[in-house]
Write a protein that holds these residues in place. Structure first.
Motif, PDB file in Angstrom:
ATOM      1  N   ALA A 541      62.031  53.055  17.747  1.00  0.00           N
ATOM      2  CA  ALA A 541      62.258  52.822  16.014  1.00  0.00           C
ATOM      3  C   ALA A 541      62.512  51.223  15.745  1.00  0.00           C
ATOM      4  O   ALA A 541      62.081  50.966  14.792  1.00  0.00           O
ATOM      5  N   THR A 542      63.293  50.786  16.777  1.00  0.00           N
ATOM      6  CA  THR A 542      63.516  49.418  16.486  1.00  0.00           C
ATOM      7  C   THR A 542      62.191  48.422  16.495  1.00  0.00           C
ATOM      8  O   THR A 542      61.995  47.482  15.701  1.00  0.00           O
ATOM      9  N   LEU A 543      61.298  48.890  17.768  1.00  0.00           N
ATOM     10  CA  LEU A 543      60.195  48.126  17.575  1.00  0.00           C
ATOM     11  C   LEU A 543      59.368  48.578  16.395  1.00  0.00           C
ATOM     12  O   LEU A 543      58.616  47.606  15.811  1.00  0.00           O
ATOM     13  N   ALA A 544      59.196  49.700  15.877  1.00  0.00           N
ATOM     14  CA  ALA A 544      58.618  50.322  14.750  1.00  0.00           C
ATOM     15  C   ALA A 544      59.037  49.401  13.495  1.00  0.00           C
ATOM     16  O   ALA A 544      58.260  49.226  12.567  1.00  0.00           O
ATOM     17  N   ASP A 545      60.275  49.207  13.521  1.00  0.00           N
ATOM     18  CA  ASP A 545      60.823  48.488  12.313  1.00  0.00           C
ATOM     19  C   ASP A 545      60.814  46.927  12.578  1.00  0.00           C
ATOM     20  O   ASP A 545      61.497  46.283  12.133  1.00  0.00           O
ATOM     21  N   HIS A 546      60.203  46.529  13.303  1.00  0.00           N
ATOM     22  CA  HIS A 546      59.883  45.117  13.635  1.00  0.00           C
ATOM     23  C   HIS A 546      60.996  44.212  13.982  1.00  0.00           C
ATOM     24  O   HIS A 546      61.249  43.116  13.734  1.00  0.00           O
ATOM     25  N   GLY A 547      61.505  44.931  14.777  1.00  0.00           N
ATOM     26  CA  GLY A 547      62.688  44.473  15.687  1.00  0.00           C
ATOM     27  C   GLY A 547      64.118  44.318  14.980  1.00  0.00           C
ATOM     28  O   GLY A 547      64.960  44.073  15.675  1.00  0.00           O
ATOM     29  N   ARG A 548      64.028  45.154  13.928  1.00  0.00           N
ATOM     30  CA  ARG A 548      65.501  45.161  13.359  1.00  0.00           C
ATOM     31  C   ARG A 548      66.056  46.470  13.967  1.00  0.00           C
ATOM     32  O   ARG A 548      65.646  47.422  13.946  1.00  0.00           O
ATOM     33  N   HIS A 549      67.373  46.401  14.222  1.00  0.00           N
ATOM     34  CA  HIS A 549      67.896  47.671  14.898  1.00  0.00           C
ATOM     35  C   HIS A 549      69.400  47.981  14.046  1.00  0.00           C
ATOM     36  O   HIS A 549      70.045  47.257  13.747  1.00  0.00           O
ATOM     37  N   GLY A 550      69.577  49.219  14.056  1.00  0.00           N
ATOM     38  CA  GLY A 550      70.694  49.681  13.763  1.00  0.00           C
ATOM     39  C   GLY A 550      71.083  51.182  14.559  1.00  0.00           C
ATOM     40  O   GLY A 550      69.908  51.727  15.008  1.00  0.00           O
ATOM     41  N   ARG A 551      72.173  51.505  14.524  1.00  0.00           N
ATOM     42  CA  ARG A 551      72.295  52.767  15.441  1.00  0.00           C
ATOM     43  C   ARG A 551      71.702  53.869  14.700  1.00  0.00           C
ATOM     44  O   ARG A 551      71.738  53.884  13.353  1.00  0.00           O
ATOM     45  N   TYR A 552      71.266  54.947  15.341  1.00  0.00           N
ATOM     46  CA  TYR A 552      70.807  56.101  14.771  1.00  0.00           C
ATOM     47  C   TYR A 552      71.735  56.915  14.145  1.00  0.00           C
ATOM     48  O   TYR A 552      73.056  56.755  14.148  1.00  0.00           O
ATOM     49  N   VAL A 553      71.498  57.563  13.032  1.00  0.00           N
ATOM     50  CA  VAL A 553      72.453  58.182  12.115  1.00  0.00           C
ATOM     51  C   VAL A 553      72.110  59.961  12.006  1.00  0.00           C
ATOM     52  O   VAL A 553      70.953  60.252  11.780  1.00  0.00           O
ATOM     53  N   LEU A 554      73.156  60.623  12.345  1.00  0.00           N
ATOM     54  CA  LEU A 554      72.715  62.139  12.505  1.00  0.00           C
ATOM     55  C   LEU A 554      73.728  62.848  11.309  1.00  0.00           C
ATOM     56  O   LEU A 554      73.316  63.957  11.039  1.00  0.00           O
ATOM     57  N   VAL A 555      74.602  62.134  10.648  1.00  0.00           N
ATOM     58  CA  VAL A 555      75.316  62.941   9.945  1.00  0.00           C
ATOM     59  C   VAL A 555      75.367  62.268   8.567  1.00  0.00           C
ATOM     60  O   VAL A 555      75.559  60.995   8.357  1.00  0.00           O
ATOM     61  N   ASP A 556      75.110  62.743   7.236  1.00  0.00           N
ATOM     62  CA  ASP A 556      75.201  62.255   6.017  1.00  0.00           C
ATOM     63  C   ASP A 556      76.336  62.089   5.346  1.00  0.00           C
ATOM     64  O   ASP A 556      76.584  61.502   4.306  1.00  0.00           O
ATOM     65  N   GLN A 557      77.187  63.627   5.327  1.00  0.00           N
ATOM     66  CA  GLN A 557      78.228  63.656   4.796  1.00  0.00           C
ATOM     67  C   GLN A 557      79.161  64.874   5.424  1.00  0.00           C
ATOM     68  O   GLN A 557      78.777  65.552   6.260  1.00  0.00           O
ATOM     69  N   VAL A 558      80.373  64.516   5.445  1.00  0.00           N
ATOM     70  CA  VAL A 558      81.458  65.507   6.015  1.00  0.00           C
ATOM     71  C   VAL A 558      82.373  65.742   4.886  1.00  0.00           C
ATOM     72  O   VAL A 558      83.139  64.755   4.178  1.00  0.00           O
TER      73      VAL A 558
END
Length: 793
Positions: A541-558
């Motif tokens: 996904a980092t390659l697909a986003d032109h080298g921008r990296h952020g940790r994956y997100v799995l939870v939107d709200q708790v």
């Protein structure tokens, strides 16, 4: 002279006498009138404090300063002790369910019903009780204290100074926290805990407190109390636990989720260290004979038996969410287990359903109960939106109630050749050159000779990886070497770039730094690392986003009781340059357009990807992306009885299973369905010079050879359903796991007397096997390139 009595008062400057008020002539003894004589009082006059001494407090002042707060503190403690009563059991004694939702609000699963069965202390073997004491509070019975003040101060200091939140509690305090209070970390709760612990220690016996502690503590796997834990981990009652098993359960109290070696195989070394600590403590305290300790072996627990409400993908999702919340510091396992949380994930229900359907149609429907190899087939998948990092679909396995370990998050299978793009990315990032000084680009020519020794600045490295089926490619471009996964080229390229730099680039893209076997050596290029499917999806996904990296997100709200729990904000950084990421994307296009991943063309929109195979054909991978979705699919081999990794030979009715077959087909089917309602997007690329196929090739000026990509044999791209060759001898590998060859071509090789395998003299590492003889169904010598079963392709 006046008849008035003369005053002794002196005159001022005007000649008038000063007022006599307060000014009396001294007596014969020299005393002032009105002043008591020090001699007559018998006391020595105290000299006045002058100079710097006036700034130093007297002992009376110091004593008052010290005693004052101490007296007030004592009064406060006394008042608190009188005012704070032992409360009734808290709500966590009957914990609520946690509810997990898709992004649209539809329910995924309900989890958290309390699994507890109280037992008497006399039912618990003494060895188990001693193990818990050795792990948590060795002085519990010998020391009458209910509160360990030193430990509390130390824990508080470590927390304040940033050394992490640490416990400082006796068993009595822990029992008070579990049964009467809660898991929150506040000074008020800690103060109440201490006061109640002191009172409880006076009102209940040690046995009563210890029994309560053993029945309320959380052991993981939704097991509250030692009896539930005995069933959850070993399928037996607590009375039947061995010393070794009791020590393992005691170890879990320190970190219930992390030390479950079935859910987290990569954490087994840490769990065993804790287990050894417990046993050694028992020996030290005289609770275990040293001879028995010497013969005690680690008791691997059994598979978990989750409730049927978590069947299918639901249990895998719940497990992944719990790990996510724990690892990100949002909610630890104990807190989450108290229940009552409403957790909205980033998972998209239509995409999740599409993933399950794609796996069923392209993998599971092809299995047969009559084939032994099909019993070993496992599938893992993960899909991420590159721009946001949101995980929109996860596939953990055939059924959570049948296989507890998630294939989407496990880290014990080699990733094979899908790691190779990171080497090219690193080469561009670091402006790397070959040993003879040529810049490394997509069209740089390398020597693809089979078993060519990797050469470093100091000369030979004695590392000579074989290509699949021992094929010699001679001079070949990086682009074609990527299509064919030529091991000799990529191992040399990793050496040229620097294995440490390659590792750093992989970590920057999203591969965890603690990934098993992520070793900085030339073999890193061949995918010996054991990253998870989700890890690889984040990196792609980092390659697909032109080298921008952020940790994956799995939870939107708790939320809990209507209050929202704060979640960490996702941040991104330019992990690698856009030029480097886009160069890799440009090269990966040809893998789908005419290389080993042509099955991915079924997605019907611009896409890139890479095939790969684990050592000894134990897993086949396809990792790819469109501009708006990055997805990784892996088909793995695992014996359902022993849990051992197994080769996939014969699975799905094929002699060999390759990444360009079922994994790529699954990827295409899922991605097409997931993006069906979205317009196709073109890649917006800005690659480094020399990355386009039409660019001039970079060759050694001293070489007489100029290799054009089109002059290299085209890989055979027949789907996995084509008639495959018979598996032959594994071409090898070495002690570092650099097994050569790949499953990705075996199934595509032309068979004698038929097939259209092309004119290759042998299959490539990615499984683009060819024939030594003519094309079509001419028979003869066709198919020799795919008869050897290799690895890592």
């Amino acid at each position: 002279m006046s008849d008035e009595p003369q005053s002794w008062a002196p005159r001022d400057s005007s000649g008038a006498r000063a007022s006599s008020t307060g000014n009396h002539p001294p007596t014969a003894s020299g005393e002032q009138p009105g002043k008591k004589s020090a001699k007559r009082s018998g006391k020595k006059a105290r000299p006045r404090r002058t100079g710097w001494r006036r700034a130093v407090p007297t002992w009376r002042m110091t004593l008052g300063t010290l005693l004052g707060p101490a007296v007030l503190l004592g009064i406060g403690i006394f008042a608190a002790y009188r005012l704070v009563d032992i409360p009734a059991a808290n709500a966590s004694a009957t914990a609520q369910s946690n509810v997990y939702f898709y992004r649209d609000g539809s329910v995924i699963a309900r989890d958290g019903d309390v699994n507890r069965e109280k037992v008497k202390l006399t039912q618990i073997p003494s060895s188990v009780r001693h193990a818990v004491l050795a792990a948590e509070d060795r002085d519990f019975y010998s020391d009458d204290r209910a509160v360990d003040v030193k430990a509390m101060v130390r824990a508080g200091w470590n927390t304040v100074t940033g050394k992490g939140k640490q416990g400082g509690s006796t068993i009595t305090q822990q029992y008070v926290k579990n049964y009467y209070l809660g898991q929150e970390r506040t000074l008020l709760r800690k103060a109440k805990e201490a006061i109640i612990a002191v009172k409880l220690n006076r009102e209940e016996t040690k046995d009563q407190i210890f029994e309560g502690y053993l029945n309320t503590s959380y052991f993981g796997r939704n097991a509250y109390g030692v009896q539930a834990a005995a069933q959850a981990y070993y399928g037996k009652n607590v009375e039947d636990l061995t010393t070794a098993e009791g020590a393992y359960l005691a170890s879990l109290l320190n970190a219930p989720s992390a030390y479950d070696v079935i859910a987290h195989p990569d954490n087994e070394p840490a769990a065993q260290r804790r287990w050894n600590y417990v046993l050694n403590g028992m020996v030290k305290e005289g609770w275990l004979d040293a001879a028995e300790r010497a013969t005690t072996r680690f008791p691997t627990p059994g598979e978990a038996k989750p409730p049927t409400g978590l069947s299918g993908q639901r249990g895998y999702i719940v497990q992944a969410v719990e790990d996510y919340l724990n690892r990100r510091g949002i909610l630890d396992a104990k807190t989450l287990a108290t229940g009552g949380y409403r957790i909205t994930t980033t998972l998209d229900k239509p995409k999740q359903d599409a993933f399950v359907k794609a796996v069923d149609e392209n993998v599971m429907s092809r299995t047969s109960a009559e084939r032994e190899a099909d019993r070993n087939v496992r599938v893992g998948g993960a899909s991420i939106v590159p721009e946001t990092g949101e995980v929109v679909a996860l596939y953990g396995g055939i059924d959570y109630t049948k296989q507890y370990v998630s294939n989407a998050t496990r880290r014990d299978y080699q990733v094979g050749s899908i790691f190779k793009p990171f080497v090219l990315t690193s080469a561009v990032v670091n402006d790397s050159t070959t040993q003879d000084g040529r810049p490394i680009t997509a069209n740089t020519v390398y020597d693809g000779t089979n078993k060519r020794t990797v050469v470093g600045v100091q000369g030979s490295t004695d590392y000579a990886p074989a290509n699949e089926d021992d094929v010699d490619y001679g001079d070949i471009t990086v682009r074609v070497a990527t299509d064919k996964s030529v091991n000799s080229v990529y191992a040399q390229m990793a050496q040229d770039v620097g294995p440490g730099k390659v590792r750093d680039t992989a970590v920057a893209l999203g591969i965890p730094a603690d990934t098993p076997d992520l070793t900085a050596s030339p073999s890193i290029a061949l995918g010996t690392a054991n990253a998870s499917v989700l890890d690889m999806a984040e990196a792609y996904a980092t390659l697909a986003d032109h080298g921008r990296h952020g940790r994956y997100v799995l939870v939107d709200q708790v939320t809990k009781d209507g209050a929202e729990i704060e979640l960490p904000e996702r941040t991104t950084d330019q992990a690698v340059s856009r030029e480097a990421a886009d160069t890799t994307t440009a090269v990966l296009r040809s893998v789908v357009e005419g290389g080993t991943g042509t099955a991915a063309q079924a997605v019907g929109r611009p896409a890139v990807g890479k095939t790969g195979t684990a050592e000894e054909d134990r897993a086949a991978w396809f990792a790819g992306y469109t501009p708006d979705l990055a997805t990784v699919v892996a088909v793995m081999g695992q014996n359902p009885d022993t849990g051992a990794q197994t080769p996939l030979y014969g699975a799905l009715g094929l002699p060999r299973l390759n990444g360009g077959g079922a994994p790529a087909e699954t990827w295409a089917a899922y991605t097409e369905a997931a993006l069906r309602s979205s317009p196709a997007q073109e890649f917006d690329l800005r690659p480094a010079p020399g990355s386009d196929e039409g660019d001039e090739l970079l060759v050694d000026e001293d070489s007489d050879t100029s290799t054009d990509p089109s002059s290299s044999p085209d890989p055979d791209t027949a789907p996995s359903g084509s008639t495959p060759p018979t598996p032959g001898t594994d071409t090898g590998g070495n002690s570092t796991g650099d097994a050569t060859g790949g499953t990705d071509g075996g199934t595509n090789a032309g068979a004698d007397g038929g097939g259209t395998a092309g004119t290759d003299s042998g299959s490539t590492r990615d499984g683009t096997a060819g024939a030594t003889g003519g094309t079509g169904g001419t028979g003869g010598t066709g198919g020799t390139g795919g008869t050897t079963a290799g690895n890592s392709g």
